[in-house]
Design a protein around this motif. Structure first.
Motif, PDB file in Angstrom:
ATOM      1  N   GLU A  91       0.827  -1.209   0.000  1.00  0.00           N
ATOM      2  CA  GLU A  91       0.000   0.000   0.000  1.00  0.00           C
ATOM      3  C   GLU A  91       0.862   1.261   0.000  1.00  0.00           C
ATOM      4  OE1 GLU A  91      -4.250   0.833   2.149  1.00  0.00           O
ATOM      5  OE2 GLU A  91      -2.553   0.365   3.440  1.00  0.00           O
ATOM      6  N   GLN A  92       2.019   1.189   0.682  1.00  0.00           N
ATOM      7  CA  GLN A  92       2.912   2.335   0.772  1.00  0.00           C
ATOM      8  C   GLN A  92       3.885   2.414  -0.404  1.00  0.00           C
ATOM      9  OE1 GLN A  92       2.775   4.786   3.180  1.00  0.00           O
ATOM     10  NE2 GLN A  92       0.870   3.731   3.724  1.00  0.00           N
ATOM     11  N   LEU A  93       3.858   1.422  -1.272  1.00  0.00           N
ATOM     12  CA  LEU A  93       4.819   1.366  -2.372  1.00  0.00           C
ATOM     13  C   LEU A  93       4.796   2.607  -3.261  1.00  0.00           C
ATOM     14  CD1 LEU A  93       6.928  -0.702  -3.307  1.00  0.00           C
ATOM     15  CD2 LEU A  93       5.219  -1.630  -4.877  1.00  0.00           C
ATOM     16  N   PRO A  94       3.620   3.104  -3.677  1.00  0.00           N
ATOM     17  CA  PRO A  94       3.613   4.256  -4.598  1.00  0.00           C
ATOM     18  C   PRO A  94       4.182   5.540  -4.004  1.00  0.00           C
ATOM     19  CG  PRO A  94       1.501   3.108  -4.641  1.00  0.00           C
ATOM     20  CD  PRO A  94       2.265   2.575  -3.468  1.00  0.00           C
ATOM     21  N   VAL A  95       4.230   5.657  -2.668  1.00  0.00           N
ATOM     22  CA  VAL A  95       4.715   6.903  -2.060  1.00  0.00           C
ATOM     23  C   VAL A  95       6.170   6.807  -1.617  1.00  0.00           C
ATOM     24  CG1 VAL A  95       2.394   7.526  -1.308  1.00  0.00           C
ATOM     25  CG2 VAL A  95       3.879   6.247   0.249  1.00  0.00           C
ATOM     26  N   GLN A  96       6.811   5.679  -1.876  1.00  0.00           N
ATOM     27  CA  GLN A  96       8.222   5.570  -1.551  1.00  0.00           C
ATOM     28  C   GLN A  96       9.031   6.500  -2.455  1.00  0.00           C
ATOM     29  OE1 GLN A  96       9.571   3.817   0.969  1.00  0.00           O
ATOM     30  NE2 GLN A  96       7.500   3.198   1.552  1.00  0.00           N
ATOM     31  N   PRO A  97       9.985   7.251  -1.900  1.00  0.00           N
ATOM     32  CA  PRO A  97      10.777   8.185  -2.720  1.00  0.00           C
ATOM     33  C   PRO A  97      11.449   7.510  -3.913  1.00  0.00           C
ATOM     34  CG  PRO A  97      11.184   8.558  -0.387  1.00  0.00           C
ATOM     35  CD  PRO A  97      10.367   7.310  -0.474  1.00  0.00           C
ATOM     36  N   GLU A  98      11.950   6.281  -3.706  1.00  0.00           N
ATOM     37  CA  GLU A  98      12.623   5.584  -4.802  1.00  0.00           C
ATOM     38  C   GLU A  98      11.657   5.279  -5.941  1.00  0.00           C
ATOM     39  OE1 GLU A  98      12.491   4.587  -1.701  1.00  0.00           O
ATOM     40  OE2 GLU A  98      14.518   4.447  -0.859  1.00  0.00           O
ATOM     41  N   ILE A  99      10.403   4.993  -5.592  1.00  0.00           N
ATOM     42  CA  ILE A  99       9.393   4.682  -6.610  1.00  0.00           C
ATOM     43  C   ILE A  99       8.912   5.959  -7.284  1.00  0.00           C
ATOM     44  CG2 ILE A  99       7.127   3.659  -7.009  1.00  0.00           C
ATOM     45  CD1 ILE A  99       9.277   1.633  -6.279  1.00  0.00           C
ATOM     46  N   GLN A 100       8.678   7.023  -6.504  1.00  0.00           N
ATOM     47  CA  GLN A 100       8.186   8.277  -7.067  1.00  0.00           C
ATOM     48  C   GLN A 100       9.196   8.917  -8.022  1.00  0.00           C
ATOM     49  OE1 GLN A 100       7.079  10.562  -3.537  1.00  0.00           O
ATOM     50  NE2 GLN A 100       4.917  10.108  -3.931  1.00  0.00           N
ATOM     51  N   ALA A 101      10.466   8.562  -7.875  1.00  0.00           N
ATOM     52  CA  ALA A 101      11.485   9.137  -8.760  1.00  0.00           C
ATOM     53  C   ALA A 101      11.294   8.713 -10.200  1.00  0.00           C
ATOM     54  CB  ALA A 101      12.887   8.735  -8.272  1.00  0.00           C
ATOM     55  N   SER A 102      10.579   7.609 -10.430  1.00  0.00           N
ATOM     56  CA  SER A 102      10.292   7.147 -11.790  1.00  0.00           C
ATOM     57  C   SER A 102       8.790   7.224 -12.021  1.00  0.00           C
ATOM     58  CB  SER A 102      10.767   5.697 -11.974  1.00  0.00           C
ATOM     59  OG  SER A 102      10.272   5.161 -13.185  1.00  0.00           O
ATOM     60  N   PRO A 103       8.306   8.145 -12.862  1.00  0.00           N
ATOM     61  CA  PRO A 103       6.865   8.282 -13.105  1.00  0.00           C
ATOM     62  C   PRO A 103       6.205   6.982 -13.552  1.00  0.00           C
ATOM     63  CG  PRO A 103       8.047  10.151 -14.022  1.00  0.00           C
ATOM     64  CD  PRO A 103       9.087   9.168 -13.603  1.00  0.00           C
ATOM     65  N   GLU A 104       6.890   6.233 -14.443  1.00  0.00           N
ATOM     66  CA  GLU A 104       6.284   5.001 -14.941  1.00  0.00           C
ATOM     67  C   GLU A 104       6.214   3.935 -13.852  1.00  0.00           C
ATOM     68  OE1 GLU A 104       7.978   3.568 -18.514  1.00  0.00           O
ATOM     69  OE2 GLU A 104       7.209   5.211 -19.725  1.00  0.00           O
ATOM     70  N   LEU A 105       7.254   3.857 -13.029  1.00  0.00           N
ATOM     71  CA  LEU A 105       7.259   2.889 -11.939  1.00  0.00           C
ATOM     72  C   LEU A 105       6.199   3.255 -10.902  1.00  0.00           C
ATOM     73  CD1 LEU A 105       8.636   0.371 -10.849  1.00  0.00           C
ATOM     74  CD2 LEU A 105      10.331   1.827  -9.732  1.00  0.00           C
ATOM     75  N   ALA A 106       6.056   4.536 -10.616  1.00  0.00           N
ATOM     76  CA  ALA A 106       5.034   4.987  -9.665  1.00  0.00           C
ATOM     77  C   ALA A 106       3.636   4.678 -10.187  1.00  0.00           C
ATOM     78  CB  ALA A 106       5.192   6.487  -9.413  1.00  0.00           C
ATOM     79  N   ARG A 107       3.435   4.874 -11.494  1.00  0.00           N
ATOM     80  CA  ARG A 107       2.132   4.592 -12.085  1.00  0.00           C
ATOM     81  C   ARG A 107       1.819   3.095 -12.022  1.00  0.00           C
ATOM     82  NH1 ARG A 107       2.722   7.543 -16.063  1.00  0.00           N
ATOM     83  NH2 ARG A 107       3.664   6.086 -17.544  1.00  0.00           N
ATOM     84  N   ALA A 108       2.815   2.259 -12.317  1.00  0.00           N
ATOM     85  CA  ALA A 108       2.602   0.814 -12.252  1.00  0.00           C
ATOM     86  C   ALA A 108       2.354   0.366 -10.821  1.00  0.00           C
ATOM     87  CB  ALA A 108       3.812   0.089 -12.834  1.00  0.00           C
ATOM     88  N   ALA A 109       3.047   0.977  -9.847  1.00  0.00           N
ATOM     89  CA  ALA A 109       2.849   0.622  -8.441  1.00  0.00           C
ATOM     90  C   ALA A 109       1.434   0.973  -7.995  1.00  0.00           C
ATOM     91  CB  ALA A 109       3.877   1.331  -7.576  1.00  0.00           C
ATOM     92  N   ARG A 110       0.948   2.136  -8.420  1.00  0.00           N
ATOM     93  CA  ARG A 110      -0.428   2.529  -8.067  1.00  0.00           C
ATOM     94  C   ARG A 110      -1.430   1.557  -8.669  1.00  0.00           C
ATOM     95  NH1 ARG A 110       1.697   7.762  -8.972  1.00  0.00           N
ATOM     96  NH2 ARG A 110       0.892   7.759 -11.107  1.00  0.00           N
TER      97      ARG A 110
END
Length: 401
Positions: free
Chosen positions: A60-79
């Protein structure tokens, strides 16, 4: 399409929190076997409270991790991954008022072989936050009726199966006659004394495993297995001479037991267990060694490949991943064989389960696979069958940082 090296490193670091959490109220042996089947061939137990809530919180916290947010595509996939998990959860909460993440404590299933039957008889017992209102909603959704049995409630689901809420709040499901028997006022918990089928399960459950399986092969099942597999091999030999066995996963390791009928068989199983321990140690040490060799060699290839340069720039993170997902193989191994009772008991213990079994890599890799699939579905839409064929839009590759 795939994520870049940097994105994968970031994801693996973010998933480092996945694991097993202590259950503040682990089920007792008596509670787990309260509605057991005395002559069950198979007992399977799962401590959901140790696995589901903690790991769901990490996802649940994956999309807000700084390492994940640094990559827009990775953040979108995590969400998208979180949304796909939240969807069924919210559906269950909305339709029957049950949260599968926080409302389920543990589940124990009892399976009994029935000769010449199309399927075995079974009873599944779950503990958690189950209510009469939830049973009413299930009945409404399925078009069935809730029947009162004293302080308990029952729904006949058809095909000879039923679901019931026992007077102590346990949820039961399985063969209707067996469920009826267990919610009756006359029901008494079966014995789980040593030497009984449930006694084998009780020994396994006493250690509060996260997951455990106990097998006591009945004579009818033994005859059927040997009839269907007449060839002589290691497994048929175990079926022929074994009385019972179990395997369990704990927060700090694994364990297994085997009840033999011959001294030679007991010695064979002890040697087999020694071999398993050696393999598990190697499975920890060898990957760690190969990882260190590879990381050490990276600098020799600097400037030859952008991906290698990206790895070199993140050598510190690679060192963290090596320590995070591999062990040193120095877990404790206790192998006890009792020549009097012909029982073998094995317990492998570390600081955590991943110190004994390299399962720490499995869940993160599975999550990466889901993210890859989610990303593909999100970036390459499939045209409707009735629409004219069109070339998919160009997909932008993620850049390396």
């Amino acid at each position: 399409m795939s994520f870049g090296i940097v994105e994968i490193i970031s994801l693996l670091l973010s998933l480092g929190g996945l694991g097993l959490s202590p259950n503040p109220k682990p089920p007792t042996v008596d509670a787990s076997l309260q509605y057991g089947v005395p002559d069950a061939d198979l007992v399977v137990h799962f401590d959901a409270a140790s696995v589901v809530p903690g790991n769901f919180k990490v996802l649940e916290q994956l999309p807000v991790q700084p390492e994940i947010q640094a990559s827009p595509e990775l953040a979108r996939a995590a969400r998208q991954l979180v949304n796909e998990v939240e969807g069924p959860r919210n559906m269950a909460k909305g339709m029957i008022g049950f949260d599968p993440v926080n409302d389920l404590s543990d589940v124990t299933a009892f399976v009994k072989h029935v000769a010449n039957a199309a399927q075995p008889a079974f009873v599944v017992v779950a503990h958690g936050k189950f209510t009469a209102a939830m049973l009413d909603k299930i009945a409404k959704l399925t078009g069935k009726l809730v029947v009162k049995r004293g302080a308990a409630s029952l729904i006949e689901m058809g095909d000879g199966n039923a679901v019931a809420l026992a007077k102590d709040g346990a949820l039961l499901a399985g063969a209707a006659p067996m469920i009826e028997e267990r919610i009756a006022e006359s029901w008494r918990a079966p014995s789980h004394a040593a030497g009984t089928n449930l006694g084998q399960a009780a020994t396994m459950l006493a250690g509060h495993p996260v997951f455990g399986i106990s097998l006591t092969v009945s004579q009818a099942m033994r005859q059927q297995v040997l009839k269907e597999h007449p060839e002589q091999n290691f497994l048929t030999d175990l079926v022929r001479r074994g009385h019972g066995s179990s395997f369990a996963l704990y927060r700090d390791g694994i364990g297994w037991t085997f009840d033999d009928s011959t001294a030679a068989g007991l010695a064979q199983m002890a040697m087999f267990s020694d071999g398993v321990v050696d393999v598990l140690r190697a499975a920890q040490i060898a990957p760690r060694g190969f990882a260190k060799i590879a990381i050490a060699a990276l600098d020799s290839y600097k400037g030859l490949n952008p991906q290698v340069d990206a790895l070199i720039a993140h050598k510190a993170d690679l060192d963290k991943l090596t320590a995070l997902y591999t062990g040193d193989g120095q877990f404790k191994a206790k192998i006890q064989k009792d020549p009097r009772t012909l029982k073998l008991n094995v317990r492998l213990t570390g600081k955590s389960l991943s110190d004994v079994v390299p399962v720490g890599v499995i869940v993160p890799m599975a999550a990466i696979g889901v993210l890859f699939a989610s990303r593909t579905q999100a970036t390459v839409p499939v045209p409707a069958a009735t629409a004219p064929a069109q070339a998919p839009p160009p997909v932008r590759k993620p850049g390396h940082r």
